[in-house]
Design a protein around this motif. Structure first.
Motif, PDB file in Angstrom:
ATOM      1  N   ASP A  59       0.837  -1.209   0.000  1.00 51.07           N
ATOM      2  CA  ASP A  59       0.000   0.000   0.000  1.00 51.07           C
ATOM      3  C   ASP A  59       0.868   1.253   0.000  1.00 51.07           C
ATOM      4  N   ARG A  60       1.927   1.221   0.791  1.00 53.20           N
ATOM      5  CA  ARG A  60       2.776   2.427   0.891  1.00 53.20           C
ATOM      6  C   ARG A  60       3.487   2.741  -0.424  1.00 53.20           C
ATOM      7  N   HIS A  61       3.720   1.712  -1.239  1.00 53.43           N
ATOM      8  CA  HIS A  61       4.510   1.944  -2.454  1.00 53.43           C
ATOM      9  C   HIS A  61       3.717   1.723  -3.742  1.00 53.43           C
ATOM     10  N   GLY A  62       2.420   1.553  -3.646  1.00 53.23           N
ATOM     11  CA  GLY A  62       1.615   1.361  -4.857  1.00 53.23           C
ATOM     12  C   GLY A  62       1.955   0.071  -5.587  1.00 53.23           C
ATOM     13  N   ILE A  63       2.365  -0.950  -4.827  1.00 57.57           N
ATOM     14  CA  ILE A  63       2.731  -2.253  -5.414  1.00 57.57           C
ATOM     15  C   ILE A  63       1.516  -3.185  -5.329  1.00 57.57           C
ATOM     16  N   VAL A  64       1.285  -3.955  -6.378  1.00 52.27           N
ATOM     17  CA  VAL A  64       0.166  -4.905  -6.377  1.00 52.27           C
ATOM     18  C   VAL A  64       0.566  -6.141  -5.559  1.00 52.27           C
ATOM     19  N   TYR A  65      -0.277  -6.539  -4.620  1.00 52.01           N
ATOM     20  CA  TYR A  65      -0.032  -7.745  -3.813  1.00 52.01           C
ATOM     21  C   TYR A  65      -0.796  -8.905  -4.458  1.00 52.01           C
ATOM     22  N   VAL A  66      -0.035  -9.851  -5.004  1.00 52.52           N
ATOM     23  CA  VAL A  66      -0.640 -11.033  -5.624  1.00 52.52           C
ATOM     24  C   VAL A  66      -0.476 -12.220  -4.672  1.00 52.52           C
ATOM     25  N   ALA A  67      -1.576 -12.829  -4.272  1.00 57.07           N
ATOM     26  CA  ALA A  67      -1.496 -14.044  -3.450  1.00 57.07           C
ATOM     27  C   ALA A  67      -1.582 -15.251  -4.369  1.00 57.07           C
ATOM     28  N   ASP A  68      -0.544 -16.095  -4.333  1.00 57.28           N
ATOM     29  CA  ASP A  68      -0.606 -17.360  -5.065  1.00 57.28           C
ATOM     30  C   ASP A  68      -1.254 -18.380  -4.134  1.00 57.28           C
ATOM     31  N   GLU A  69      -2.525 -18.671  -4.416  1.00 58.95           N
ATOM     32  CA  GLU A  69      -3.287 -19.622  -3.588  1.00 58.95           C
ATOM     33  C   GLU A  69      -3.561 -20.895  -4.375  1.00 58.95           C
ATOM     34  N   VAL A  70      -2.708 -21.151  -5.375  1.00 58.73           N
ATOM     35  CA  VAL A  70      -2.931 -22.326  -6.224  1.00 58.73           C
ATOM     36  C   VAL A  70      -2.942 -23.596  -5.373  1.00 58.73           C
ATOM     37  N   MET A  71      -2.008 -23.708  -4.424  1.00 59.81           N
ATOM     38  CA  MET A  71      -1.982 -24.904  -3.583  1.00 59.81           C
ATOM     39  C   MET A  71      -2.691 -24.674  -2.246  1.00 59.81           C
ATOM     40  N   GLY A 108      -5.162 -22.661  -1.408  1.00 58.96           N
ATOM     41  CA  GLY A 108      -6.571 -22.268  -1.410  1.00 58.96           C
ATOM     42  C   GLY A 108      -7.554 -23.429  -1.443  1.00 58.96           C
ATOM     43  N   PHE A 109      -8.820 -23.081  -1.387  1.00 58.63           N
ATOM     44  CA  PHE A 109      -9.935 -24.019  -1.521  1.00 58.63           C
ATOM     45  C   PHE A 109      -9.847 -25.213  -0.563  1.00 58.63           C
ATOM     46  N   GLY A 110      -9.653 -24.877   0.712  1.00 57.06           N
ATOM     47  CA  GLY A 110      -9.792 -25.891   1.758  1.00 57.06           C
ATOM     48  C   GLY A 110      -8.510 -26.470   2.288  1.00 57.06           C
ATOM     49  N   ARG A 111      -7.458 -26.424   1.503  1.00 53.82           N
ATOM     50  CA  ARG A 111      -6.211 -27.082   1.902  1.00 53.82           C
ATOM     51  C   ARG A 111      -5.759 -26.630   3.301  1.00 53.82           C
ATOM     52  N   ALA A 112      -5.866 -25.305   3.538  1.00 55.56           N
ATOM     53  CA  ALA A 112      -5.414 -24.750   4.821  1.00 55.56           C
ATOM     54  C   ALA A 112      -6.562 -24.635   5.827  1.00 55.56           C
ATOM     55  N   GLY A 113      -7.686 -25.293   5.535  1.00 54.35           N
ATOM     56  CA  GLY A 113      -8.839 -25.201   6.435  1.00 54.35           C
ATOM     57  C   GLY A 113      -9.596 -23.896   6.279  1.00 54.35           C
ATOM     58  N   GLU A 114      -9.383 -23.210   5.157  1.00 54.21           N
ATOM     59  CA  GLU A 114     -10.070 -21.949   4.835  1.00 54.21           C
ATOM     60  C   GLU A 114     -10.392 -21.999   3.349  1.00 54.21           C
TER      61      GLU A 114
END
Ligand code: PLP
Length: 474
Positions: free
Chosen positions: A261-273, A275-281
């Motif tokens: 946010d401070r530097h106008g950088i895009v935060y990309v979360a790689d949730e390929v592995m 995401g969708f339940g793997r981590a219980g979320e």
């Protein structure tokens, strides 16, 4: 909020069905193997040195071969079969969609694509409301980076050494593990940094709090020295997966969000592995209440029943491409069979409490069970994870933390790990192994009884790894 039956059986609403394993057909197995060796060129392999296992069928948490031998799948194949094998509702949805419309060009609209996008947008945090569908995880990352670059007008992309992001030009360049080495030069502008890893700290820290603070300070310095105005995106696996299931300390992802946010950088979360339940979320970032600007997803979104990935896009980035074309596309973007599988999969995960099951199995069975193994086995240096996403960091010596096999070991140097994997398979368990780690990553639908069965096999198999240690357990 468990959905299990009182006796700890199948999740609520799950269709109880046990597929009879077809009679063993060794000739079919032999023929498959022969043709594979003659004609199939496998991923990431020296072709003459591999001996692929022939899988004849699967159901739930198990797969079986043509000999009729069943294996408990603690790998979820490539950590993607989150809903378990052959979930009847997902299979039925694909079958039904095949009867109606197998394929459609990406420029048209389709009910399954619309509904899949709506469901994913509903699950995603904040104002991430639009979905660009891809064929898998690597091209999700590729397109997320393209969006970030065009949105910011900047070129550089920062990511961690301990990461895997996929096999396309930019994604493999971003990958930190040795699969990048032979592919270096395919893309430009990728800069690596160290993420937090308290057990083998790159920052000489001696607590997770210190690790968090120092990892953020390190990233802050990398950003300053690379030039904040040149950086389009920081791309982070929320929980680096293949690199070791490195659960970030509390506060780390919020710190990255703040830096972006401070530097106008895009935060990309790689949730390929992750995401969708793997981590219980649904998304692993939910655990820390952090909202990225873009989320790359794939695997667990439909458990790979039909290949699919995608990018969930924030309102601000979507707006960049409101009047200006997004220069990217794929023939199979939002493929109806794959999207029908997404719709059925998310619906079944909701109806059957599958995310809650993954969380509970992690908290009540796998976490305590694996930690108990660590107490008794000199080869288990650290146990870490959550949900159905666990790693055993294996060592030669608990005091020095020397890895059981060296980083990127192969051949003779990798023998202890090869023996351990063989010991698991002999006892009917398929694990996922990488370098000195054994990953315990079963489907999110695994039952308590199956998880305990897996733990019992690991307990026996780890004796093989123990033989390569100095024997100390403290
Ligand atoms: C975190 C992460 N990102 C990206 C990918 C690439 O996904 P795919 O193999 O579907 O291209 C993977 C694959 O394992 C992954 O684990």
């Amino acid at each position: 909020m468990t959905s299990r039956s009182p006796e700890g059986g199948w999740p609520r609403g799950r269709i109880l069905r046990r597929m009879a394993i077809p009679a063993p057909d060794q000739a079919a197995g032999a023929r498959t193997y022969e043709l594979d060796r003659a004609h199939v060129f496998h991923s990431w392999s020296a072709q003459a040195l591999i001996s692929p296992m022939v899988i004849a069928g699967a159901e739930g948490s198990h797969v079986w071969d043509h000999e009729g031998k069943r294996y408990l799948d603690l790998s979820s194949q490539l950590v993607n079969v989150n809903i378990g094998h052959q979930h009847p509702k997902v299979v039925a949805a694909i079958r039904a969609q095949a009867e109606v419309l197998c394929t459609i060009a990406p420029q048209h609209a389709n009910d399954q694509r619309s509904e899949a996008a709506r469901l994913i947008a509903e699950l995603a945090p904040a104002d991430l409301d639009k979905v660009f569908f891809t064929n898998g995880g690597a091209d999700a990352i590729e397109n997320a980076v393209r969006m970030a670059r065009l949105h910011t007008g900047r070129h550089k992309v920062l990511t961690t050494y301990r990461s895997y992001h996929g096999n396309t030009a930019t994604a493999i360049q971003m990958t930190g593990d040795p699969r990048r080495w032979a592919n270096d030069g395919g893309a430009t502008g990728v800069v690596h940094f160290f993420g937090p890893y308290a057990y083998r700290s790159p920052f000489w820290s001696d607590s997770t709090e210190q690790e968090c603070e120092r990892a953020l300070e390190h990233l802050e310095q990398v950003v300053a020295f690379e030039g904040p105005g040149t950086i389009a995106a920081i791309v982070l696996e929320t929980i680096p997966g293949t690199a070791g299931i490195l659960v970030p300390p509390d506060g780390y992802l919020a710190g990255v969000r703040d830096l972006c946010d401070r530097h106008g950088i895009v935060y990309v979360a790689d949730e390929v592995m992750a995401g969708f339940g793997r981590a219980g979320e649904w998304f692993a970032v939910d655990r820390w209440g952090v909202a990225p600007d873009l989320i790359a997803f794939a695997k667990g979104s439909n458990s790979g029943y039909v290949p699919l990935g995608g990018v969930v896009i924030s309102a601000a980035i979507a707006e960049t491409f409101a009047e200006r074309p997004f220069p990217g596309g794929l023939t199979y973007s939002g493929h109806p069979l794959a999207c029908a599988a997404v719709v059925a999969s998310i619906t079944a995960m909701r109806d059957e409490g599958i995310i809650e099951n993954a969380r509970r199995i992690g908290e009540d069975v796998l976490g305590p069970g694996l930690r108990e193994l660590a107490e008794r086995h000199p080869s288990v240096g650290e146990v870490r994870g959550l949900g159905v996403f666990w790693a055993l960091d294996l060592v030669r010596d608990k005091a020095t933390r020397e890895m059981l096999v060296p980083y990127n070991a192969s051949g003779e140097a990798n023998r202890p790990m090869a023996e351990l994997v063989a010991a698991c398979k002999e006892r009917g368990v398929l694990p996922f192994a990488n370098f000195n780690r054994l990953h315990v990553v079963p489907p999110c639908t695994i039952t308590e009884a199956e998880a305990k069965e897996g733990l019992a096999v690991l307990d026996e198999a780890l004796a093989v790894a123990d033989r390569h240690t100095s024997g100390s357990i403290g």
